[in-house]
Design a protein around this motif. Structure first.
Motif, PDB file in Angstrom:
ATOM      1  N   LEU A 115      45.447  41.423  43.247  1.00 18.54           N
ATOM      2  CA  LEU A 115      44.519  42.151  44.123  1.00 18.54           C
ATOM      3  C   LEU A 115      43.446  42.855  43.307  1.00 18.54           C
ATOM      4  O   LEU A 115      42.259  42.837  43.665  1.00 18.54           O
ATOM      5  CB  LEU A 115      45.292  43.167  44.972  1.00 18.54           C
ATOM      6  N   TYR A 116      43.836  43.456  42.188  1.00 19.07           N
ATOM      7  CA  TYR A 116      42.870  44.162  41.343  1.00 19.07           C
ATOM      8  C   TYR A 116      41.825  43.187  40.797  1.00 19.07           C
ATOM      9  O   TYR A 116      40.618  43.482  40.831  1.00 19.07           O
ATOM     10  CB  TYR A 116      43.598  44.852  40.191  1.00 19.07           C
ATOM     11  N   GLY A 122      33.810  42.856  43.519  1.00 17.79           N
ATOM     12  CA  GLY A 122      33.180  43.672  44.562  1.00 17.79           C
ATOM     13  C   GLY A 122      33.325  43.098  45.949  1.00 17.79           C
ATOM     14  O   GLY A 122      32.870  43.707  46.929  1.00 17.79           O
ATOM     15  N   VAL A 123      33.977  41.928  46.061  1.00 23.18           N
ATOM     16  CA  VAL A 123      34.167  41.278  47.360  1.00 23.18           C
ATOM     17  C   VAL A 123      35.491  40.511  47.349  1.00 23.18           C
ATOM     18  O   VAL A 123      35.830  39.870  46.354  1.00 23.18           O
ATOM     19  CB  VAL A 123      33.019  40.285  47.682  1.00 23.18           C
ATOM     20  N   ILE A 124      36.236  40.595  48.455  1.00 18.80           N
ATOM     21  CA  ILE A 124      37.412  39.746  48.642  1.00 18.80           C
ATOM     22  C   ILE A 124      36.958  38.556  49.486  1.00 18.80           C
ATOM     23  O   ILE A 124      36.612  38.704  50.657  1.00 18.80           O
ATOM     24  CB  ILE A 124      38.554  40.486  49.364  1.00 18.80           C
ATOM     25  N   TYR A 125      36.918  37.370  48.876  1.00 22.04           N
ATOM     26  CA  TYR A 125      36.402  36.183  49.552  1.00 22.04           C
ATOM     27  C   TYR A 125      37.493  35.485  50.376  1.00 22.04           C
ATOM     28  O   TYR A 125      38.688  35.757  50.221  1.00 22.04           O
ATOM     29  CB  TYR A 125      35.840  35.202  48.517  1.00 22.04           C
ATOM     30  N   PHE A 126      37.048  34.565  51.227  1.00 22.46           N
ATOM     31  CA  PHE A 126      37.965  33.806  52.081  1.00 22.46           C
ATOM     32  C   PHE A 126      38.991  33.054  51.239  1.00 22.46           C
ATOM     33  O   PHE A 126      40.182  33.057  51.558  1.00 22.46           O
ATOM     34  CB  PHE A 126      37.155  32.828  52.950  1.00 22.46           C
ATOM     35  N   SER A 257      33.364  38.067  54.469  1.00 20.90           N
ATOM     36  CA  SER A 257      34.114  38.506  53.300  1.00 20.90           C
ATOM     37  C   SER A 257      34.279  40.025  53.334  1.00 20.90           C
ATOM     38  O   SER A 257      33.550  40.727  54.037  1.00 20.90           O
ATOM     39  CB  SER A 257      33.391  38.077  52.018  1.00 20.90           C
ATOM     40  N   ILE A 258      35.225  40.543  52.564  1.00 19.31           N
ATOM     41  CA  ILE A 258      35.550  41.968  52.602  1.00 19.31           C
ATOM     42  C   ILE A 258      34.931  42.663  51.392  1.00 19.31           C
ATOM     43  O   ILE A 258      35.358  42.422  50.255  1.00 19.31           O
ATOM     44  CB  ILE A 258      37.075  42.170  52.602  1.00 19.31           C
ATOM     45  N   PRO A 259      33.922  43.518  51.592  1.00 24.54           N
ATOM     46  CA  PRO A 259      33.329  44.243  50.463  1.00 24.54           C
ATOM     47  C   PRO A 259      34.281  45.309  49.916  1.00 24.54           C
ATOM     48  O   PRO A 259      35.047  45.914  50.672  1.00 24.54           O
ATOM     49  CB  PRO A 259      32.077  44.887  51.069  1.00 24.54           C
ATOM     50  N   VAL A 260      34.211  45.518  48.603  1.00 26.27           N
ATOM     51  CA  VAL A 260      35.100  46.474  47.935  1.00 26.27           C
ATOM     52  C   VAL A 260      34.254  47.572  47.289  1.00 26.27           C
ATOM     53  O   VAL A 260      33.350  47.281  46.509  1.00 26.27           O
ATOM     54  CB  VAL A 260      35.956  45.787  46.847  1.00 26.27           C
ATOM     55  N   SER A 263      34.437  52.613  43.690  1.00 30.58           N
ATOM     56  CA  SER A 263      35.397  53.686  43.429  1.00 30.58           C
ATOM     57  C   SER A 263      36.831  53.232  43.649  1.00 30.58           C
ATOM     58  O   SER A 263      37.761  53.725  42.994  1.00 30.58           O
ATOM     59  CB  SER A 263      35.091  54.893  44.327  1.00 30.58           C
ATOM     60  N   LEU A 264      37.033  52.276  44.551  1.00 28.62           N
ATOM     61  CA  LEU A 264      38.375  51.750  44.802  1.00 28.62           C
ATOM     62  C   LEU A 264      38.885  51.011  43.571  1.00 28.62           C
ATOM     63  O   LEU A 264      40.061  51.109  43.218  1.00 28.62           O
ATOM     64  CB  LEU A 264      38.350  50.810  46.010  1.00 28.62           C
ATOM     65  N   VAL A 265      37.986  50.267  42.911  1.00 37.10           N
ATOM     66  CA  VAL A 265      38.361  49.525  41.707  1.00 37.10           C
ATOM     67  C   VAL A 265      38.559  50.469  40.532  1.00 37.10           C
ATOM     68  O   VAL A 265      39.512  50.326  39.749  1.00 37.10           O
ATOM     69  CB  VAL A 265      37.286  48.469  41.366  1.00 37.10           C
TER      70      VAL A 265
END
Length: 366
Positions: A115-116, A122-126, A257-260, A263-265
């Motif tokens: 996951l990291y 910066g994005v979680i892709y399909f 897609s899910i933007p990240v 600061s989360l990273v």
């Protein structure tokens, strides 16, 4: 404020109640149609505690609230590890199954690392969500193969035996899950706007603790009943499923897609990785979590939440607090955990050498 709080509580109750009804009815229907209780236990029932997180994440994803989506997943896993195990271990020292240390904890650490790395872009892709779902299938097949000779039965509550009633119960549970997630997410967004706190922080704290209530209740009740190994297994399993099921399925279903958030990273995922890695040496020590180790987990969680609120409000104490955490508290916690692991390793080494010496003497006497 009052009406928002009421809707948040109603949404939370509907979310947890809906998940419970859906899991119970689905389990009973599956068994009725000839699916073994083992398979049901490893799939439908296991997903039960992750259903609230899945409902909230799907609702947040379709609403374009990616910060709440990811904050809910990451925050739930952090609260599972630090808050829930901390509280449960303070009630009663927890047993840790050897199989959990050898298989499930490494799997939990592995999917957290994955996951990291996915989040670094910066994005979680399909396609990344697809990988998580494929890993979920592999993990479930492995569990089924490992447990096919075990005497395991899903704990399915008795529901009305009529199939139509079970179907209606499942539909009601699904509706409660959907509407509860919507009310919870909408209320959380209003809370963030009113308090001037980011949606990410709300997702990491208020929403994640709310959706982790099934795990909290399960762990505390298990500890009070003396079923101390259940509490740890529930947390580790939930952490694995939150990433593979919640993020994987959500990423496949929502249209974008899910933007990240950076600061989360930089911070929250690092905390999650640290908490996950800390499980190995702590679980390794006599295969239990003592009260002191539970206290360390709980203090780490309180410190983490306090940092989030100082950061989100840009408080004057943030700089001093950050320096204290980075240069004093975190190194102290790391040294404490490593010293616990080192003492346990030396104890086991002495035991091994003594046993080897006795065997050699026995062989010599013969």
């Amino acid at each position: 404020m009052l009406s928002t709080t009421i809707w948040f509580i109603i949404g939370l109750i509907a979310l947890i109640g809906g998940a419970e009804l859906l899991v119970r009815s689905s389990s009973s229907l599956a068994v009725r149609f000839g699916i073994s209780k083992l398979i049901v236990g490893l799939t439908v029932v296991s997903f039960g505690t992750s259903a609230p997180e899945l409902g909230v994440s799907l609702q947040a994803g379709f609403a374009g609230k990616a910060d709440i989506l990811l904050g809910n997943i990451v925050g739930s896993n952090i609260s599972n590890t630090l808050l829930i195990l901390g509280i449960a271990a303070l009630i009663l020292p927890l047993k840790v199954n050897v199989k959990l240390i050898r298989i499930d904890v490494p799997v939990m650490i592995g999917v957290t690392i994955l996951l990291y790395f996915f989040a670094l872009s910066g994005v979680i892709y399909f396609w990344e969500s697809l990988i998580l779902v494929i890993l979920l299938v592999v993990y479930l097949i492995f569990l089924i193969r490992e447990n096919k000779h075990a005497d395991v039965e899903a704990e399915i509550e008795k529901l009305p035996t009529s199939t139509p009633v079970l179907i209606i119960t499942g539909i009601v549970g699904l509706l409660l899950l959907v509407f509860g997630a919507r009310w919870l997410v909408d209320s959380a967004v209003i809370f963030a706007e009113m308090a001037g706190i980011s949606e990410l922080v709300i997702g990491l704290t208020v929403v994640s603790i709310g959706t982790s209530l099934p795990e909290i209740v399960t762990a505390v009740v298990a500890a009070l009943k003396g079923e101390r190994d259940i509490a740890v297994g529930n947390v580790v399993g939930s952490n694995i499923l939150n990433i593979l099921v919640v993020l994987g399925i959500t990423g496949l279903i929502i249209p974008a897609s899910i933007p990240v958030q950076p600061s989360l990273v930089r911070f929250d995922l690092i905390i999650l990785l640290a908490a996950s890695f800390a499980c190995l040496p702590i679980f390794f020590t006599r295969h239990r979590i003592d009260r002191f180790e539970g206290f360390v987990f709980l203090v780490m969680y309180i410190a983490y939440v306090l940092y989030l609120f100082l950061y989100s409000t840009d408080h004057d104490l943030l700089g001093a607090y950050s320096n204290t955490m980075i240069f004093f508290v975190l190194p102290l916690v790391a040294v404490t955990i490593l010293s616990i692991f080192w003492r346990e390793w030396k104890r086991r080494r002495r035991f091994y050498l003594a046993a080897k010496h006795r065997n050699e003497e026995g062989a010599g006497n013969e």
